[in-house]
Write a protein that holds these residues in place. Structure first.
Motif, PDB file in Angstrom:
ATOM      1  N   GLU A 193       0.811  -1.216   0.000  1.00 46.35           N
ATOM      2  CA  GLU A 193       0.000   0.000   0.000  1.00 46.35           C
ATOM      3  C   GLU A 193       0.848   1.271   0.000  1.00 46.35           C
ATOM      4  O   GLU A 193       0.345   2.355  -0.249  1.00 46.35           O
ATOM      5  CB  GLU A 193      -0.960   0.022   1.200  1.00 46.35           C
ATOM      6  CG  GLU A 193      -0.289   0.146   2.545  1.00 46.35           C
ATOM      7  CD  GLU A 193       0.329  -1.141   3.104  1.00 46.35           C
ATOM      8  OE1 GLU A 193       0.993  -1.047   4.151  1.00 46.35           O
ATOM      9  OE2 GLU A 193       0.154  -2.219   2.513  1.00 46.35           O
ATOM     10  N   LYS A 194       2.155   1.143   0.224  1.00 46.90           N
ATOM     11  CA  LYS A 194       3.042   2.309   0.230  1.00 46.90           C
ATOM     12  C   LYS A 194       3.706   2.551  -1.118  1.00 46.90           C
ATOM     13  O   LYS A 194       4.472   3.487  -1.271  1.00 46.90           O
ATOM     14  CB  LYS A 194       4.120   2.150   1.301  1.00 46.90           C
ATOM     15  CG  LYS A 194       3.558   2.206   2.702  1.00 46.90           C
ATOM     16  CD  LYS A 194       4.657   2.207   3.726  1.00 46.90           C
ATOM     17  CE  LYS A 194       4.046   2.353   5.103  1.00 46.90           C
ATOM     18  NZ  LYS A 194       5.033   2.633   6.109  1.00 46.90           N
ATOM     19  N   VAL A 195       3.403   1.717  -2.105  1.00 50.30           N
ATOM     20  CA  VAL A 195       4.035   1.831  -3.416  1.00 50.30           C
ATOM     21  C   VAL A 195       2.971   2.183  -4.449  1.00 50.30           C
ATOM     22  O   VAL A 195       1.935   1.517  -4.535  1.00 50.30           O
ATOM     23  CB  VAL A 195       4.733   0.504  -3.807  1.00 50.30           C
ATOM     24  CG1 VAL A 195       5.341   0.581  -5.185  1.00 50.30           C
ATOM     25  CG2 VAL A 195       5.783   0.134  -2.774  1.00 50.30           C
ATOM     26  N   PHE A 196       3.225   3.221  -5.221  1.00 46.31           N
ATOM     27  CA  PHE A 196       2.315   3.610  -6.291  1.00 46.31           C
ATOM     28  C   PHE A 196       2.729   2.939  -7.588  1.00 46.31           C
ATOM     29  O   PHE A 196       3.921   2.823  -7.885  1.00 46.31           O
ATOM     30  CB  PHE A 196       2.332   5.130  -6.501  1.00 46.31           C
ATOM     31  CG  PHE A 196       1.707   5.901  -5.387  1.00 46.31           C
ATOM     32  CD1 PHE A 196       0.341   5.861  -5.167  1.00 46.31           C
ATOM     33  CD2 PHE A 196       2.484   6.683  -4.541  1.00 46.31           C
ATOM     34  CE1 PHE A 196      -0.241   6.579  -4.143  1.00 46.31           C
ATOM     35  CE2 PHE A 196       1.919   7.409  -3.516  1.00 46.31           C
ATOM     36  CZ  PHE A 196       0.545   7.355  -3.312  1.00 46.31           C
ATOM     37  N   SER A 197       1.747   2.538  -8.377  1.00 45.85           N
ATOM     38  CA  SER A 197       2.029   1.986  -9.702  1.00 45.85           C
ATOM     39  C   SER A 197       2.468   3.121 -10.624  1.00 45.85           C
ATOM     40  O   SER A 197       2.287   4.305 -10.317  1.00 45.85           O
ATOM     41  CB  SER A 197       0.774   1.317 -10.280  1.00 45.85           C
ATOM     42  OG  SER A 197      -0.193   2.306 -10.617  1.00 45.85           O
ATOM     43  N   THR A 198       3.015   2.761 -11.774  1.00 43.15           N
ATOM     44  CA  THR A 198       3.428   3.756 -12.759  1.00 43.15           C
ATOM     45  C   THR A 198       2.230   4.607 -13.179  1.00 43.15           C
ATOM     46  O   THR A 198       2.334   5.832 -13.273  1.00 43.15           O
ATOM     47  CB  THR A 198       4.063   3.069 -13.987  1.00 43.15           C
ATOM     48  OG1 THR A 198       5.207   2.343 -13.546  1.00 43.15           O
ATOM     49  CG2 THR A 198       4.468   4.069 -15.049  1.00 43.15           C
ATOM     50  N   GLU A 199       1.094   3.969 -13.421  1.00 51.05           N
ATOM     51  CA  GLU A 199      -0.107   4.717 -13.800  1.00 51.05           C
ATOM     52  C   GLU A 199      -0.514   5.705 -12.716  1.00 51.05           C
ATOM     53  O   GLU A 199      -0.879   6.842 -13.005  1.00 51.05           O
ATOM     54  CB  GLU A 199      -1.272   3.756 -14.054  1.00 51.05           C
ATOM     55  CG  GLU A 199      -1.271   3.140 -15.421  1.00 51.05           C
ATOM     56  CD  GLU A 199      -2.502   2.272 -15.637  1.00 51.05           C
ATOM     57  OE1 GLU A 199      -3.543   2.509 -14.988  1.00 51.05           O
ATOM     58  OE2 GLU A 199      -2.410   1.357 -16.460  1.00 51.05           O
ATOM     59  N   GLN A 200      -0.463   5.266 -11.464  1.00 52.39           N
ATOM     60  CA  GLN A 200      -0.833   6.154 -10.355  1.00 52.39           C
ATOM     61  C   GLN A 200       0.129   7.337 -10.268  1.00 52.39           C
ATOM     62  O   GLN A 200      -0.302   8.475 -10.053  1.00 52.39           O
ATOM     63  CB  GLN A 200      -0.842   5.385  -9.036  1.00 52.39           C
ATOM     64  CG  GLN A 200      -1.977   4.397  -8.902  1.00 52.39           C
ATOM     65  CD  GLN A 200      -1.822   3.520  -7.674  1.00 52.39           C
ATOM     66  OE1 GLN A 200      -0.723   3.051  -7.353  1.00 52.39           O
ATOM     67  NE2 GLN A 200      -2.931   3.291  -6.970  1.00 52.39           N
ATOM     68  N   MET A 201       1.423   7.072 -10.432  1.00 53.39           N
ATOM     69  CA  MET A 201       2.397   8.164 -10.355  1.00 53.39           C
ATOM     70  C   MET A 201       2.206   9.165 -11.493  1.00 53.39           C
ATOM     71  O   MET A 201       2.318  10.370 -11.291  1.00 53.39           O
ATOM     72  CB  MET A 201       3.829   7.623 -10.337  1.00 53.39           C
ATOM     73  CG  MET A 201       4.208   7.032  -8.999  1.00 53.39           C
ATOM     74  SD  MET A 201       5.973   6.721  -8.834  1.00 53.39           S
ATOM     75  CE  MET A 201       6.169   5.305  -9.881  1.00 53.39           C
ATOM     76  N   LYS A 202       1.917   8.669 -12.695  1.00 53.38           N
ATOM     77  CA  LYS A 202       1.664   9.571 -13.813  1.00 53.38           C
ATOM     78  C   LYS A 202       0.444  10.441 -13.521  1.00 53.38           C
ATOM     79  O   LYS A 202       0.431  11.631 -13.829  1.00 53.38           O
ATOM     80  CB  LYS A 202       1.449   8.784 -15.107  1.00 53.38           C
ATOM     81  CG  LYS A 202       2.713   8.223 -15.695  1.00 53.38           C
ATOM     82  CD  LYS A 202       2.420   7.470 -16.971  1.00 53.38           C
ATOM     83  CE  LYS A 202       3.675   6.920 -17.588  1.00 53.38           C
ATOM     84  NZ  LYS A 202       3.387   6.201 -18.850  1.00 53.38           N
ATOM     85  N   GLU A 203      -0.570   9.845 -12.949  1.00 55.12           N
ATOM     86  CA  GLU A 203      -1.785  10.595 -12.623  1.00 55.12           C
ATOM     87  C   GLU A 203      -1.514  11.656 -11.564  1.00 55.12           C
ATOM     88  O   GLU A 203      -1.953  12.807 -11.685  1.00 55.12           O
ATOM     89  CB  GLU A 203      -2.873   9.619 -12.145  1.00 55.12           C
ATOM     90  CG  GLU A 203      -4.227  10.235 -12.014  1.00 55.12           C
ATOM     91  CD  GLU A 203      -4.824  10.667 -13.350  1.00 55.12           C
ATOM     92  OE1 GLU A 203      -5.648  11.599 -13.328  1.00 55.12           O
ATOM     93  OE2 GLU A 203      -4.476  10.100 -14.392  1.00 55.12           O
ATOM     94  N   ILE A 204      -0.785  11.289 -10.530  1.00 57.46           N
ATOM     95  CA  ILE A 204      -0.422  12.243  -9.475  1.00 57.46           C
ATOM     96  C   ILE A 204       0.398  13.386 -10.071  1.00 57.46           C
ATOM     97  O   ILE A 204       0.144  14.563  -9.809  1.00 57.46           O
ATOM     98  CB  ILE A 204       0.349  11.543  -8.333  1.00 57.46           C
ATOM     99  CG1 ILE A 204      -0.579  10.588  -7.576  1.00 57.46           C
ATOM    100  CG2 ILE A 204       0.965  12.572  -7.382  1.00 57.46           C
ATOM    101  CD1 ILE A 204       0.151   9.622  -6.657  1.00 57.46           C
TER     102      ILE A 204
END
Length: 181
Positions: free
Chosen positions: A120-131
């Protein structure tokens, strides 16, 4: 540009000040550090002793029943990394996640599978791009921000760019203004 055997990166003096060359230098230097790290690790680690293992892997790390291993492909064609779970009596390995020449992804997988880092402490690549897109949009919105908040948000974008260097386009942002064809 030249990368020495020790991992040092050099480029010609006449390229100083050229942004594209300096960006390439930074990317190459980061890659050289990573390659040096994993080649040294594989060369200096003990052989993984596990029943029914067809090929020789080196044991890079183990924690909480999870194994991180690597090997050099035959004919110097790169490296393979894998994370496994020990079987119940620690004589063999099972449930492998294989990574062809992707050391950083294998390390991350090991950290998560072993419990060193909570998933739960790691963001996926898609999530990071969105952020990244949302923060950029907010920074570009013209809203008044305190200097400390501005710096913090800019550091978020910079940190994401370290992990995902390619810029995101308008179609990847989810501000509700996605372009559809």
């Amino acid at each position: 540009m030249f990368v020495s055997r020790s991992g040092d990166v050099f480029f010609e003096k006449n390229h100083v000040g050229q942004k594209d060359i300096e960006d390439l230098y930074d990317m190459t230097a980061d890659l050289a550090v990573e390659v040096k790290e994993y080649t040294t690790a594989v060369e200096n680690s003990p052989q993984l002793k596990a029943d029914r293992l067809d090929v020789a892997f080196r044991l890079l790390a183990e924690f909480n029943g999870t194994v991180f291993a690597g090997r050099k492909w035959q004919n110097d064609q790169g490296y393979q990394f894998v994370t496994w779970r020990w079987n119940f009596d620690r004589t063999g390995v099972t449930l492998g996640h294989y990574f062809e020449d992707h050391y950083a992804a294998a390390k991350e997988d090991f950290a998560i599978r072993s419990g060193l880092i909570g998933k739960e402490k790691v963001f996926s690549t898609e999530q990071m791009k969105e952020i990244q897109g949302c923060v950029r949009e907010y920074l570009d919105s013209g809203l008044e921000l305190s200097q400390s908040r501005q710096k913090l948000l800019e550091s978020v974008v910079s940190q994401i760019e370290e992990v995902i260097p390619e810029p995101i386009g308008q179609t990847e942002q989810s501000s509700g203004m996605e372009m559809k064809g």
